[in-house]
Each structure stands twice: as C-alpha cells, then as structure tokens.
Design a protein around this motif. Sequence first.
Motif, PDB file in Angstrom:
ATOM      1  N   ILE A 129      -8.433  -0.591   3.238  1.00  0.00           N
ATOM      2  CA  ILE A 129      -7.068  -0.951   3.662  1.00  0.00           C
ATOM      3  C   ILE A 129      -6.990  -0.959   5.194  1.00  0.00           C
ATOM      4  CG2 ILE A 129      -6.163   1.432   3.444  1.00  0.00           C
ATOM      5  CD1 ILE A 129      -4.196  -1.810   2.809  1.00  0.00           C
ATOM      6  N   LEU A 153      -7.926  -6.198  -2.245  1.00  0.00           N
ATOM      7  CA  LEU A 153      -8.466  -5.948  -0.906  1.00  0.00           C
ATOM      8  C   LEU A 153      -9.652  -6.850  -0.558  1.00  0.00           C
ATOM      9  CD1 LEU A 153      -7.969  -2.144  -1.213  1.00  0.00           C
ATOM     10  CD2 LEU A 153      -7.012  -3.477   0.649  1.00  0.00           C
ATOM     11  N   CYS A 210      -7.257   0.775  -6.703  1.00  0.00           N
ATOM     12  CA  CYS A 210      -5.926   0.747  -6.077  1.00  0.00           C
ATOM     13  C   CYS A 210      -4.809   0.834  -7.129  1.00  0.00           C
ATOM     14  CB  CYS A 210      -5.773  -0.531  -5.259  1.00  0.00           C
ATOM     15  SG  CYS A 210      -4.136  -0.683  -4.535  1.00  0.00           S
ATOM     16  N   VAL A 225      -1.887  -0.068  -6.840  1.00  0.00           N
ATOM     17  CA  VAL A 225      -0.972  -1.212  -6.737  1.00  0.00           C
ATOM     18  C   VAL A 225      -1.743  -2.516  -6.990  1.00  0.00           C
ATOM     19  CG1 VAL A 225       0.974  -2.081  -5.379  1.00  0.00           C
ATOM     20  CG2 VAL A 225       0.054   0.149  -4.861  1.00  0.00           C
ATOM     21  N   CYS A 267      -2.564   6.010  -0.590  1.00  0.00           N
ATOM     22  CA  CYS A 267      -3.112   7.082  -1.432  1.00  0.00           C
ATOM     23  C   CYS A 267      -4.547   7.433  -1.050  1.00  0.00           C
ATOM     24  CB  CYS A 267      -3.055   6.670  -2.903  1.00  0.00           C
ATOM     25  SG  CYS A 267      -4.194   5.324  -3.295  1.00  0.00           S
ATOM     26  N   CYS A 302       0.832  -1.215   0.000  1.00  0.00           N
ATOM     27  CA  CYS A 302       0.000   0.000   0.000  1.00  0.00           C
ATOM     28  C   CYS A 302       0.862   1.258   0.000  1.00  0.00           C
ATOM     29  CB  CYS A 302      -0.889  -0.030   1.239  1.00  0.00           C
ATOM     30  SG  CYS A 302      -1.812   1.470   1.502  1.00  0.00           S
ATOM     31  N   ALA A 354      -7.247   6.057  -2.222  1.00  0.00           N
ATOM     32  CA  ALA A 354      -8.228   5.858  -3.299  1.00  0.00           C
ATOM     33  C   ALA A 354      -9.283   4.813  -2.919  1.00  0.00           C
ATOM     34  CB  ALA A 354      -7.511   5.438  -4.583  1.00  0.00           C
TER      35      ALA A 354
END
Length: 477
Positions: free
Chosen positions: A340, A378, A372, A374, A314, A311, A316
Amino acid sequence: MSNINLHAPYKERVQTALNDRHLQIALSRTAGRFSIAREESMAAVDGQRLRDQVRQMKEYVLRNLPDLLETLEANITANGGQVHWASEGAEVDRIVLEIARQANVRSVVKSKSMATEEIHLNQALEQAGVKVVETDLGEYIIQLDHEPPSHIVAPVIHKRIEDISQIFQRELDMPPTLEPEAMTRIARQTLRKEFLNADMGVSGCNFAIAETGTVCIVTNEGNGRMVSTLPRVYVVVMGIEKLVPTVEDAFLQYQALCRSATGQAASVYLSMTSGPRGQDHPDGPVEFHVILMDNGRIDMLEQGFSEALMCVRCGACLNVCPVYQAIGGHAYGSTYSGPIGAVISPILHTDVTDANKLPHASTLCGACRDACPVKIDLPRLLLDHRWKQVQEGESAWVDRQAMRGFLMMMRSPGRYESALGLGGLGTRMLAGMGGGTVKHLPPPLNAWTKSRDFPPLAKKSFRAQWRARKKGVKREE
Ligand code: SF4
C-alpha cells in the motif's frame, strides 16, 4: 538507531536493509506471525463475506465522499466540536500550532497516528517549543531512538528485544533485562506522568462516523483513551477518506480491521469521541478539534488510484509481502511501506526520495490482494503506476530498448524461434562455465546475476517438444 538513511537513493536503502543482520533477525522473528493470526481469525467468521461487505461500504463512501464529509462536519459541530479543513500537511501543522498557542499548550501526548507521521507534526510542535510524547509503546520506543515507524500497526517490528532493552537502559536508566514485563512497567510509569501533565492530546483516527460525528480510535494499550480524555484539549488529524456512514458500518470496519491487523476478534480498547465534555460530565476534553486533511488524497481520486483510498491501514498486505519481509519498512523511505505504501507514496504530498521507484518494489505475486480485507487490487495499482511512468517517459532507456527488442521478437514466429535457439546456446555455454546455472550474465543483464542465478534456457523449447509429440501421436495413429 536504524542504519538506513531515509533520504539515501532507493537502491542504497534496500542494500543497507539486506545487509543489516539485526534487521534480518528481527524480521525473521516476526515474519508470518501476524499473517497466521489473521488467517485464523478470518476463518473463524465468514471472512470472504466480511471482506465483500467492507468493500461495498468503502465503495459507497468514495462515491459519496463530499456529502459524507459535510454530514460529519455538521454533526461534530452540533456536538460542540470544531472542524478544520487542510489541503496540505503544512496547513495541518499551522492549525495545530495555532490551537496550541491559543490554549497555552506546553506539552502534548500522542496516540499512534500515521497521518501525523505523514506530515511530520512532531517536528513542527517541537520546533515551536512544545514537548511531544508518543504514548503507544512501539511509537514511544522509536521516539526514544529518534526513528520513524517501520510498519503501519507494529512500528517497532524492525527491532529485536535486545535493541529495545539497550534503548531503555540508555534513555530511562533501566537496569539490564530482557523481560518484556519489566520493560513495559518502566514505560508505563514514565508515560503515566506524561498523561497527567499534558495540556493537549493528539491522535489520528481509525474511522469517523458521519451520522453521529464520532471519531473512533482502536488501541490495545488504552493510551488512546487517555490521550482523548485526560488533557484539556483534544485534536484529531484524519485523512478525508477515513469515513464510515453509520454506526453499523463502523462496527463492520472495526471487525475487519482487528481481524486483519492482529488477528483479534476485537481490540482491547475502542475509544469514541463525539464532542467536548458536557456541563455535567466529570471528564473529557474541554476543547475538541478535528482536522480533515487532504495532502494528496484528492489527487489519488483524480489520477485513477481511488481504490487505494479504501485502505483501512491494517498492515496485512505488508505482513504477506515477500519484498517487505526482506527489507522491512525503512527501506521504502516513506511513512507508508509495503504494497500500500508503494501505491500511495508517489501521490501523497510527502517528501519521499525516489518515490517513483517504490511501485517496482513488488514481485506482483498477488499475496497482498488476497490478504486485504477490502480486496484492494494492489498489484493492478502497482502496474498502473508503472504504466503511467512509461507513458510519461520515466522508464529507463535500457528497459525501453529491451521492451522494443522483445516486441520485435514476439511479432514474428521465425524471429522468436531463432532468438530462443541463440539464447539457449548462449546461456548453456555460460552455465557450463558457472556449473549448472548462469552466475554472470554480460552487461546490461549483469544486474540480474549480481544477486541471483539465471537458469539456462531448456535445450528443447515447449513448442519444439509439442511439435515432436504431435508427430509421434500421428505415427502411432
Ligand atoms: S491495502 Fe488492504 S491489506 Fe494493505 S493496509 Fe490497506 S486495508 Fe490493509
């Protein structure tokens, strides 16, 4: 101050958030604004490619974490900085207090830092008689109102401008106004004096570059630059996962972070510190300390939640989450909220009340995974938590019985058909009394209808309709 008691049971926190009219207005004013900006910003570049590249780089970091941390330590030390290792939050507090004691520090200015929120560093410093001032505008506002942040990048998202005006009138003697510029001017004047008088600057770290030993902080207000250059001592608290291998990787993560957090192609400031002031440098700190903090991150690796360590904070996933949009950040009771936060809060070594309930604060719609930068999965991590709770016998008795009944029904087509028939009859009868949908289910199912309707089951199941249709086709043949 927020109506939500962070230490109250989870359900009570959620109910208070849902009943808070001002919170609902504040959330509705901002909901979606960040997400639209992120979508537009990602569309302006090859967003998918950027996400793939960042993910690849973060996977590399996780695979090589011990080596990269050692490289970072060696380079910071070679640059004249000091590196400290801390396994727990309390250890970080002790290290910072010792640095402050040795340098005779009386006042600290801080740049926004979730890591120091996580370990309650401000309280530890204040208890030791050190004055602490948050200098990010949002963090400053909530510090004046004695609250924790409610969002990873927008800590004051839960407040309306009217609330902020009242805080400034009360705490800074500001004349009544709703003009953001006037309020910002007052905060700027007050904070400028704090910067000039501070003995120590403390910040988190958005990412640290292993190959150069450089700590990077991303801000839009320039406060990070002042925190890291004006006071004579500068201390950075960073989670051990906040690493990138090279300068190129740093700019890759920087781009993904800015675009995903606020929709900017680049933030207004990117402050990079590699060591203390050199002999012929006119400014910069005389002492530079970096504290590498675990506080549960290794447990995350060991318990199969390593993906969450990629993570980049950010926010988002919070901005697109329907649960976060309904209850805001404080209802999670943790420094980290949203999807998150629901994944990492049960594992990090923090004192969150009912942390094991947080993985259930999700509809599993998947919007967080899609947002996300990345590509962290999740929803799967949330399901992993739920699965772990079932394995450890932590699920509710009612849930276990319901699942057993469901399993029994699904294992036999006959039982399935009969249950559907009975369920259909029952729910249609209840709906008849409630007018269209079921308003009140009997216990223990009444928890569902406390806050939502329940549509009655269809008169004819899909299987029955399919059978009838096939029969009809055969007759036509
Ligand atoms: S999980 Fe992804 S979207 Fe959420 S804060 Fe972290 S990087 Fe951003």
